[in-house]
Write a protein that holds these residues in place. Structure first.
Motif, PDB file in Angstrom:
ATOM      1  N   THR A 106      -3.420   0.254   7.768  1.00 15.72           N
ATOM      2  CA  THR A 106      -2.417   1.310   7.617  1.00 15.72           C
ATOM      3  C   THR A 106      -3.104   2.660   7.736  1.00 15.72           C
ATOM      4  O   THR A 106      -4.338   2.761   7.688  1.00 15.72           O
ATOM      5  N   ILE A 137       0.866  -1.176   0.000  1.00  8.89           N
ATOM      6  CA  ILE A 137       0.000   0.000   0.000  1.00  8.89           C
ATOM      7  C   ILE A 137       0.903   1.227   0.000  1.00  8.89           C
ATOM      8  O   ILE A 137       1.636   1.460   0.971  1.00  8.89           O
ATOM      9  N   TRP A 196      -4.921   8.283  -3.879  1.00 10.49           N
ATOM     10  CA  TRP A 196      -4.230   7.183  -3.211  1.00 10.49           C
ATOM     11  C   TRP A 196      -4.610   5.883  -3.907  1.00 10.49           C
ATOM     12  O   TRP A 196      -5.777   5.522  -3.959  1.00 10.49           O
ATOM     13  N   LEU A 203      -2.840   6.665   6.081  1.00 11.90           N
ATOM     14  CA  LEU A 203      -2.319   7.488   4.991  1.00 11.90           C
ATOM     15  C   LEU A 203      -2.354   8.943   5.441  1.00 11.90           C
ATOM     16  O   LEU A 203      -3.424   9.497   5.680  1.00 11.90           O
ATOM     17  N   CYS A 258      -4.655   2.685  -3.118  1.00 14.13           N
ATOM     18  CA  CYS A 258      -4.545   1.825  -1.944  1.00 14.13           C
ATOM     19  C   CYS A 258      -5.253   0.485  -2.112  1.00 14.13           C
ATOM     20  O   CYS A 258      -5.092  -0.400  -1.267  1.00 14.13           O
ATOM     21  N   GLN A 274       2.406   4.696   0.666  1.00 15.59           N
ATOM     22  CA  GLN A 274       2.184   5.651   1.753  1.00 15.59           C
ATOM     23  C   GLN A 274       2.185   7.098   1.265  1.00 15.59           C
ATOM     24  O   GLN A 274       1.962   8.006   2.078  1.00 15.59           O
TER      25      GLN A 274
END
Length: 537
Positions: free
Chosen positions: A474, A205, A507, A476, A509, A207
């Motif tokens: 996670t 993913i 993003w 961001l 992701c 960052q």
């Protein structure tokens, strides 16, 4: 003279370099004496005589037993011979077993629990070579490069590929078990591969955002909805009193419309499922419908009494929520578009979402209420199916689960900071997670069983959660102010976030593995677009 003799004896005792004549005979001399006695006269007569004299001079010494006396003793029984059995008893020959008769049964060989392979094929010379490889390597470092290559070539020709060869080689396979035999320890000795369910699959993913776009004059208002992404890959952003379209495929930007009044501003945007029409809510209580391909306004619907802060589509029904707390349903196919009014909130409706199957409508307001309405409310009735009061702040973030149509996720404002999951059929709360930050928006992933949430005070970050465990995958970070809006790309891989720092960040992701899922079609059917274009009046 006696005192001189005594002094001489004292001096001899104090001298350490002279031999002791009055002590016991050492062990090595006793051994020599015994051996000389057994073997007869020896050539070294002086040694024997000295030993004999020393043994005679020792006072109080116990005489040693001679070997003749020890050998004369007769043992109690003769070793190696068996006892003579008494009469009337059967003799047993030691070391011999009974011979089975004709009626004796031969015992069955038990089935082994595990197979122990034969190690006769083990190459111990190779193991010794590998153990001493470091020493050989040190010697080879002193050689020239040409000699090293020559020795490596010779070693490979003579010994083969020593690096990849195995020391233990089991050539014989395990025998097959009898039919019907069950081994409880089979799992321990099986050599099957690890099942896929136990493999831990991790994905990367990023960052950092894939792209950052400027969004000047975007309103810092928690109760508005100013971002939407169509299935045609067009991103609509409301900046002040204007609406801009960004083509994610080509990167082109164009201004779709602008409000005429100096104090008017755009308060909500929403795409129809087919992506060719955009609904725009404004601060003057109007709901405009725009044809993006033709870049013209199709119709202007006025039924609300205050600004329209939330919009959402259910096929041809457009629902709008206003600051007055009312929800209006507009049928865009007919001239008299206002078909129903829902009165379930006392303050502004800031969140509005239809379920994927179109059975339920979820509405959240500044009165901390979350209402779930049925589809029949578009025609008659003003009573919600469920009124949920667990949130302690305004409910703006609403999102329906794509693979469970009756599961709803909702997020509360600064005083609540919780994400709650609901069963729309029963109205029960399935789970609650405290995010420690204001929840502004929620989106479910189409590929993974995850969801992403956008937060405001005080962390200003995006968080990806694992569902249903709600373990944090996670975070961001990058926005300098609260993340007010989020939208997802039509392929479900990219999330765009709009914050009060006047930036849009993309993003990637939820990237899809190309080997698992083919590319989705981003353009709808042309026949559906033509039919909807003809129906809208």
């Amino acid at each position: 003279m006696s005192h001189l003799k005594f002094e001489n004896d004292v001096n001899q005792l104090l001298r350490l370099d002279s031999a002791f004549t009055d002590g016991p005979v050492p062990r090595w001399q006793r051994k020599a004496m015994e051996s000389s006695r057994c073997s007869g006269p020896s050539n070294n007569t002086s040694l024997n005589s000295s030993c004999r004299n020393m043994s005679l001079n020792v006072s109080g010494c116990t005489p040693m037993k001679t070997s003749n006396r020890a050998s004369a003793k007769t043992p109690s029984h003769t070793p190696g011979k068996a006892k003579t059995p008494r009469s009337g008893r059967k003799s047993k020959t030691p070391g011999k077993s009974k011979t089975p008769g004709n009626n004796a049964k031969t015992p069955k060989t038990p089935v082994a629990d595990r197979f122990i392979p034969n190690r006769s094929a083990s190459n111990f010379e190779l193991g010794n070579f590998k153990c001493n490889a470091d020493k050989v390597h040190v010697d080879e470092e002193m050689l020239s490069p040409s000699k090293q290559q020559y020795q490596e070539a010779m070693s490979e020709n003579l010994n083969g590929n020593v690096v990849n060869s195995k020391i233990l080689a089991y050539k014989n396979k395990a025998p097959q078990a009898p039919e019907g035999y069950q081994n409880n320890m089979r799992v321990l000795y099986s050599q099957t591969k690890t099942p896929s369910s136990t493999r831990k699959v991790t994905r990367h993913i990023p960052q950092v955002p894939e792209r950052i776009l400027d969004a000047p004059e975007i309103l810092d208002d928690y109760y508005l909805n100013l971002l939407a992404w169509s299935c045609n890959n067009h991103l609509a952003v409301a900046l002040g009193n204007s609406v801009y379209l960004w083509n994610a495929g080509t990167g082109d930007i164009q201004q779709l419309m602008s409000m005429s009044g100096p104090e008017d501003y755009v308060s909500a945007v929403s795409w129809i499922a087919e992506g060719n029409f955009l609904a725009i809510g404004s601060s003057n209580a109007e709901v405009q419908l725009w044809d993006v391909a033709a870049q013209k306004r199709v119709r202007n619907m006025t039924s609300q009494s205050s600004r329209v802060g939330s919009l959402d589509w259910n096929v041809y029904i457009l629902s709008s929520g206003s600051r007055a707390g009312t929800i209006h349903h507009h049928d865009v196919r007919i001239a008299d578009h206002h078909v129903a009014t829902l009165d379930g909130h006392t303050q502004e409706v800031c969140g509005l979402k239809w379920s994927p199957d179109g059975r339920y409508l979820a509405s959240g307001g500044n009165d901390n209420l979350l209402n779930i309405w049925g589809y029949q409310c578009t025609r008659e009735g003003n009573v919600p199916l469920h009124t949920l009061t667990q949130h302690q702040a305004a409910v703006k973030a609403l999102s329906w689960c794509p693979w469970q149509a009756s599961v709803l996720a909702s997020g509360g404002g600064t005083a609540d900071r919780c994400i709650r999951f609901w069963n729309a059929n029963t109205g029960h709360c399935l789970n609650t997670v405290d995010t420690k930050s204001q929840v502004c928006s929620i989106l479910w992933s189409k590929e993974y069983k995850e969801l992403i949430s956008g937060h405001g005070f005080a962390n200003n970050q995006l968080t990806i959660w694992k569902y249903p465990t709600m373990a944090k995958v996670t975070e961001l970070t990058g926005h300098q102010a609260r993340v007010l809006h989020m939208a997802m790309s039509p392929d479900g891989t990219t999330v765009v976030s709009a914050a009060a720092d006047e930036t849009l960040r993309l993003w990637k992701c939820f990237a899809v593995d190309p080997q698992k899922k083919p590319a989705q079609k981003s353009h709808p059917d042309k026949k559906t677009n033509t039919l909807l274009r003809q129906q809208i009046r």
